[in-house]
Design a protein around this motif. Structure first.
Motif, mmCIF file in Angstrom:
data_model
loop_
_atom_site.group_PDB
_atom_site.id
_atom_site.type_symbol
_atom_site.label_atom_id
_atom_site.label_comp_id
_atom_site.label_asym_id
_atom_site.label_seq_id
_atom_site.Cartn_x
_atom_site.Cartn_y
_atom_site.Cartn_z
ATOM 1 N N ARG A 62 7.401 -4.545 -7.484
ATOM 2 C CA ARG A 62 6.866 -3.553 -6.539
ATOM 3 C C ARG A 62 5.464 -3.942 -6.070
ATOM 4 N NH1 ARG A 62 9.778 1.076 -9.750
ATOM 5 N NH2 ARG A 62 11.524 1.408 -8.333
ATOM 6 N N ILE A 63 4.651 -4.457 -6.968
ATOM 7 C CA ILE A 63 3.312 -4.894 -6.571
ATOM 8 C C ILE A 63 3.432 -6.033 -5.551
ATOM 9 C CG2 ILE A 63 1.200 -6.043 -7.372
ATOM 10 C CD1 ILE A 63 1.491 -4.324 -9.970
ATOM 11 N N HIS A 64 4.360 -6.938 -5.804
ATOM 12 C CA HIS A 64 4.601 -8.033 -4.861
ATOM 13 C C HIS A 64 5.066 -7.475 -3.506
ATOM 14 C CE1 HIS A 64 5.600 -12.054 -3.504
ATOM 15 N NE2 HIS A 64 6.802 -11.621 -3.173
ATOM 16 N N SER A 65 5.957 -6.496 -3.533
ATOM 17 C CA SER A 65 6.455 -5.883 -2.298
ATOM 18 C C SER A 65 5.337 -5.161 -1.545
ATOM 19 C CB SER A 65 7.588 -4.897 -2.597
ATOM 20 O OG SER A 65 8.708 -5.585 -3.093
ATOM 21 N N LEU A 66 4.441 -4.508 -2.280
ATOM 22 C CA LEU A 66 3.298 -3.861 -1.629
ATOM 23 C C LEU A 66 2.439 -4.898 -0.913
ATOM 24 C CD1 LEU A 66 2.212 -1.264 -4.347
ATOM 25 C CD2 LEU A 66 3.055 -0.734 -2.034
ATOM 26 N N ARG A 67 2.205 -6.018 -1.561
ATOM 27 C CA ARG A 67 1.394 -7.088 -0.943
ATOM 28 C C ARG A 67 2.094 -7.648 0.300
ATOM 29 N NH1 ARG A 67 -3.052 -7.615 -3.543
ATOM 30 N NH2 ARG A 67 -3.189 -7.417 -5.800
ATOM 31 N N GLN A 68 3.406 -7.831 0.212
ATOM 32 C CA GLN A 68 4.154 -8.332 1.369
ATOM 33 C C GLN A 68 4.092 -7.336 2.529
ATOM 34 O OE1 GLN A 68 8.024 -9.151 -0.494
ATOM 35 N NE2 GLN A 68 7.712 -11.309 0.030
ATOM 36 N N ALA A 69 4.255 -6.056 2.233
ATOM 37 C CA ALA A 69 4.194 -5.030 3.285
ATOM 38 C C ALA A 69 2.808 -4.996 3.923
ATOM 39 C CB ALA A 69 4.552 -3.658 2.711
ATOM 40 N N LEU A 70 1.788 -5.156 3.098
ATOM 41 C CA LEU A 70 0.419 -5.185 3.615
ATOM 42 C C LEU A 70 0.227 -6.395 4.536
ATOM 43 C CD1 LEU A 70 -2.457 -4.113 3.730
ATOM 44 C CD2 LEU A 70 -2.919 -5.354 1.601
ATOM 45 N N GLU A 71 0.677 -7.568 4.087
ATOM 46 C CA GLU A 71 0.541 -8.779 4.901
ATOM 47 C C GLU A 71 1.285 -8.652 6.226
ATOM 48 O OE1 GLU A 71 1.767 -12.096 2.483
ATOM 49 O OE2 GLU A 71 0.203 -11.683 0.991
ATOM 50 N N THR A 77 4.517 2.448 2.384
ATOM 51 C CA THR A 77 4.636 3.848 1.942
ATOM 52 C C THR A 77 5.828 4.038 1.014
ATOM 53 O OG1 THR A 77 3.625 4.604 4.002
ATOM 54 C CG2 THR A 77 4.885 6.234 2.754
ATOM 55 N N LYS A 78 6.978 3.508 1.401
ATOM 56 C CA LYS A 78 8.195 3.678 0.598
ATOM 57 C C LYS A 78 8.068 2.988 -0.764
ATOM 58 C CE LYS A 78 11.355 4.403 4.421
ATOM 59 N NZ LYS A 78 12.340 3.803 5.317
ATOM 60 N N THR A 79 7.502 1.797 -0.777
ATOM 61 C CA THR A 79 7.332 1.078 -2.040
ATOM 62 C C THR A 79 6.353 1.808 -2.945
ATOM 63 O OG1 THR A 79 7.838 -1.022 -0.952
ATOM 64 C CG2 THR A 79 6.719 -1.137 -3.085
ATOM 65 N N ALA A 80 5.246 2.268 -2.376
ATOM 66 C CA ALA A 80 4.251 3.002 -3.169
ATOM 67 C C ALA A 80 4.861 4.289 -3.729
ATOM 68 C CB ALA A 80 3.020 3.309 -2.324
ATOM 69 N N HIS A 81 5.674 4.969 -2.927
ATOM 70 C CA HIS A 81 6.315 6.211 -3.372
ATOM 71 C C HIS A 81 7.259 5.936 -4.549
ATOM 72 C CE1 HIS A 81 8.218 10.144 -3.147
ATOM 73 N NE2 HIS A 81 9.373 9.507 -3.238
ATOM 74 N N SER A 82 8.063 4.908 -4.424
ATOM 75 C CA SER A 82 9.003 4.541 -5.476
ATOM 76 C C SER A 82 8.270 4.129 -6.756
ATOM 77 C CB SER A 82 9.882 3.399 -4.969
ATOM 78 O OG SER A 82 10.717 2.924 -5.980
ATOM 79 N N PHE A 83 7.217 3.339 -6.597
ATOM 80 C CA PHE A 83 6.414 2.879 -7.727
ATOM 81 C C PHE A 83 5.754 4.068 -8.416
ATOM 82 C CE2 PHE A 83 2.982 -0.546 -8.851
ATOM 83 C CZ PHE A 83 3.398 -0.529 -10.166
ATOM 84 N N LYS A 84 5.264 5.015 -7.626
ATOM 85 C CA LYS A 84 4.632 6.218 -8.173
ATOM 86 C C LYS A 84 5.601 6.951 -9.104
ATOM 87 C CE LYS A 84 4.726 9.868 -5.704
ATOM 88 N NZ LYS A 84 4.573 10.838 -4.609
ATOM 89 N N GLY A 85 6.827 7.125 -8.643
ATOM 90 C CA GLY A 85 7.823 7.832 -9.448
ATOM 91 C C GLY A 85 8.114 7.140 -10.761
ATOM 92 N N SER A 86 8.254 5.830 -10.723
ATOM 93 C CA SER A 86 8.557 5.124 -11.973
ATOM 94 C C SER A 86 7.378 5.173 -12.937
ATOM 95 C CB SER A 86 9.000 3.680 -11.702
ATOM 96 O OG SER A 86 7.958 2.907 -11.191
ATOM 97 N N CYS A 87 6.157 5.131 -12.404
ATOM 98 C CA CYS A 87 4.966 5.218 -13.271
ATOM 99 C C CYS A 87 4.886 6.579 -13.958
ATOM 100 C CB CYS A 87 3.693 4.981 -12.457
ATOM 101 S SG CYS A 87 3.539 3.301 -11.848
ATOM 102 N N ILE A 88 5.152 7.615 -13.196
ATOM 103 C CA ILE A 88 5.104 8.962 -13.763
ATOM 104 C C ILE A 88 6.203 9.121 -14.812
ATOM 105 C CG2 ILE A 88 5.458 11.409 -13.210
ATOM 106 C CD1 ILE A 88 3.979 10.715 -10.498
ATOM 107 N N ASN A 89 7.394 8.616 -14.506
ATOM 108 C CA ASN A 89 8.518 8.732 -15.439
ATOM 109 C C ASN A 89 8.286 7.972 -16.743
ATOM 110 O OD1 ASN A 89 9.989 10.377 -13.724
ATOM 111 N ND2 ASN A 89 11.115 8.678 -12.821
ATOM 112 N N ILE A 90 7.608 6.838 -16.667
ATOM 113 C CA ILE A 90 7.395 6.024 -17.871
ATOM 114 C C ILE A 90 6.190 6.518 -18.665
ATOM 115 C CG2 ILE A 90 5.852 4.184 -17.061
ATOM 116 C CD1 ILE A 90 9.111 3.584 -18.980
#
Length: 115
Positions: free
Chosen positions: A37-46, A54-67
Motif C-alpha cells: 500500500r505504501i508503494h501504491s501511495l507513492r505510485q499514485a502520487l507520482e 485517496t482509495k489506497t489511503a482509505h483502504s490502508f487506514k482500515g487495515s491499520c485500525i483493524n490491526i
C-alpha cells in the motif's frame, strides 16, 4: 497525534485470542500488504492520481485500525483527506510520516511476535 499509541495493546491482545495460531500469519500478511500500500501511495502520487491515492489511503487506514495501529491509521486518514481534497502537494510529507510510523509499527509487531 502524540496521544495515539503506535500499537493498541488491548486490540492486539483480543486479536491474538481470537486468531490463536493464525495470529502470526495475520501480522505477517498485514505487514506485507502495508508495504504494498505504501508503494501504491507513492505510485499514485507520482502519477498525480488523487483518486487512486485517496482509495489506497482509505483502504490502508482500515487495515491499520483493524490491526491495532491507531497512529498509522490517523496518518492514513490524513492522507485520504489530502487526496480527496486534491492537495497532493501535501502528500510527500505525509508519506514520509507514514513510512516512518510504519517502521515503528513493524518493529513493535515483530517484538510482540517473539515475546
Amino acid at each position: 497525534m502524540g496521544d495515539k499509541p503506535h500499537l493498541d495493546e488491548e486490540a492486539l491482545a483480543e486479536l491474538q485470542d481470537v486468531m490463536e495460531d493464525e495470529f502470526e500469519v495475520l501480522i505477517q500478511t498485514y505487514l506485507a500488504d502495508s508495504q504494498d500500500r505504501i508503494h501504491s501511495l507513492r505510485q499514485a502520487l507520482e502519477a498525480d492520481d488523487c483518486d487512486a491515492f485517496t482509495k489506497t489511503a482509505h483502504s490502508f487506514k482500515g487495515s491499520c485500525i483493524n490491526i491495532g495501529a491507531p497512529r498509522l491509521g490517523e496518518l492514513c486518514r490524513q492522507a485520504e483527506q489530502t487526496g480527496r481534497a486534491s492537495r497532493l502537494d501535501e502528500a510527500p510529507a505525509l508519506l514520509d510520516a507514514i513510512d516512518t510510523e510504519f517502521r515503528q509499527v513493524t518493529q513493535r509487531l515483530h517484538a510482540l511476535l517473539v515475546s
